[in-house]
Enzyme design. Sequence first.
Site, PDB file in Angstrom:
ATOM      1  CG  LEU A  77      57.150 -31.632 -29.870  1.00 25.78           C
ATOM      2  CD1 LEU A  77      56.055 -31.596 -30.751  1.00 25.78           C
ATOM      3  CD2 LEU A  77      58.454 -30.657 -30.146  1.00 25.78           C
ATOM      4  CE  LYS A 115      55.703 -40.035 -24.653  1.00 23.79           C
ATOM      5  NZ  LYS A 115      54.765 -39.445 -25.688  1.00 23.79           N
ATOM      6  CG  ASP A 130      40.272 -28.639 -38.807  1.00 20.82           C
ATOM      7  OD1 ASP A 130      40.887 -28.574 -37.910  1.00 20.82           O
ATOM      8  OD2 ASP A 130      39.546 -29.567 -38.538  1.00 20.82           O
ATOM      9  NE  ARG A 140      55.487 -34.212 -21.282  1.00 23.42           N
ATOM     10  CZ  ARG A 140      54.539 -34.729 -22.408  1.00 23.42           C
ATOM     11  NH1 ARG A 140      53.635 -34.345 -22.728  1.00 23.42           N
ATOM     12  NH2 ARG A 140      55.262 -35.832 -22.658  1.00 23.42           N
ATOM     13  CG  HIS A 179      52.497 -43.350 -27.859  1.00 21.97           C
ATOM     14  ND1 HIS A 179      51.439 -42.538 -28.198  1.00 21.97           N
ATOM     15  CD2 HIS A 179      53.179 -43.000 -26.849  1.00 21.97           C
ATOM     16  CE1 HIS A 179      51.926 -41.376 -27.515  1.00 21.97           C
ATOM     17  NE2 HIS A 179      52.607 -41.718 -26.485  1.00 21.97           N
ATOM     18  CB  ILE A 194      60.857 -33.878 -30.552  1.00 25.13           C
ATOM     19  CG1 ILE A 194      62.005 -33.504 -31.283  1.00 25.13           C
ATOM     20  CG2 ILE A 194      60.686 -34.356 -29.083  1.00 25.13           C
ATOM     21  CD1 ILE A 194      62.865 -32.428 -30.502  1.00 25.13           C
TER      22      ILE A 194
END
Length: 364
Positions: A319, A83, A225, A24, A101, A316
């Site tokens: 994804l 990423k 939810d 991506r 992250h 994963i």
Amino acid sequence: MSPNPTTQKEHIWLRDEDRGTERRTALTPKNAKVLIDAGFSVTVEKSNKRVFEDSAYEAVGCALAESRSWVDAPEQTVILGLKELAETPTELRHRMIHFAHIYKDQTGWQKEMARFVNGGGMLYDIEFLTNEQGRRVAAFGYWAGWMGAALGAHRLLERRAGRDEITKGVSPFESQQVIIDKLKALAAEKEGALPTAIVIGAKGRSGTGATECLEAIGMQVTKWDIEETRLLDRQALLAHDLMVNCVLMFGPGLLLANKSHLAAQGSQMKVISDVSCDPFSDFNPLPIYSEPTSWTEPVIEVCQNGSGDAVEVTSIDNLPSLLPMQAAEEFSDQFIKPLLAFPNGVAWKNAEAKFTTIREKAGL
């Protein structure tokens, strides 16, 4: 519309992703042209894995550069990626935009923050680019949920049909329809009612994607939810065959299931797709595995359920790269508006404030 040299803006440098499976991009050729027309200059690193060809960027006016040459780019350049970075360079001197992250106490977060602080750089974490209402300005959530549900359903349906394909690895798919056709064919291999599924976080972007995927192949989906998880009925949760977790936790308070729960009498859970995929966080609501699964090993067994069947997890952490073209186009179309406002838009000020808060938390 042609560039106006009197309104020259920032220099955006789209880096080649360090991760070998990341196809991506945050910036498509179409939206690179939008930036250029608005007065930005755009450099794009050559990539042998990005879903868009280098020539497509060159055709709209981008300069091309070698992979990882961003390291030596002028200090004022803005480095754009998706990423997390490789471990080098150890000090980061640029303003950088990507999903890092590290803001939820993930393993190694202090070390990563130190790279920015020691180098004099700045991280604009895409996950924390928010508008005036506190909502994220761009996300891959829908595609993460859709693809996570597809992988979970694939594993569950192939087990039901006596097959074992997905454990051998996964690779990008041509389209959603290819996946739906594959799952419907697997479902048709055995007569009788399809397995049941539950989506946690069903009202969010990821949950919506997950639900739409499962319903497209005819599965019955229970949608939970905040209201349903506030007073969790774990017995009802574990009575399903498939769980797709789309809840992103920013603090303690939710435990969906641990191995003891999964193994208890009455538990029928067979496959868990953890779309949120945060095993390194102290707030992980599914503390049943220690690291994300991968394209080469997408499914792992974590225990057995109350009936003695294997409970498997797929988790994963990129994804949407399994549907890279569709995912990148939608994300880039969301992202271009805030990117045009860099560095003065609300989202960027919010990201700066978040960086400062985490830096102080790290004592840096």
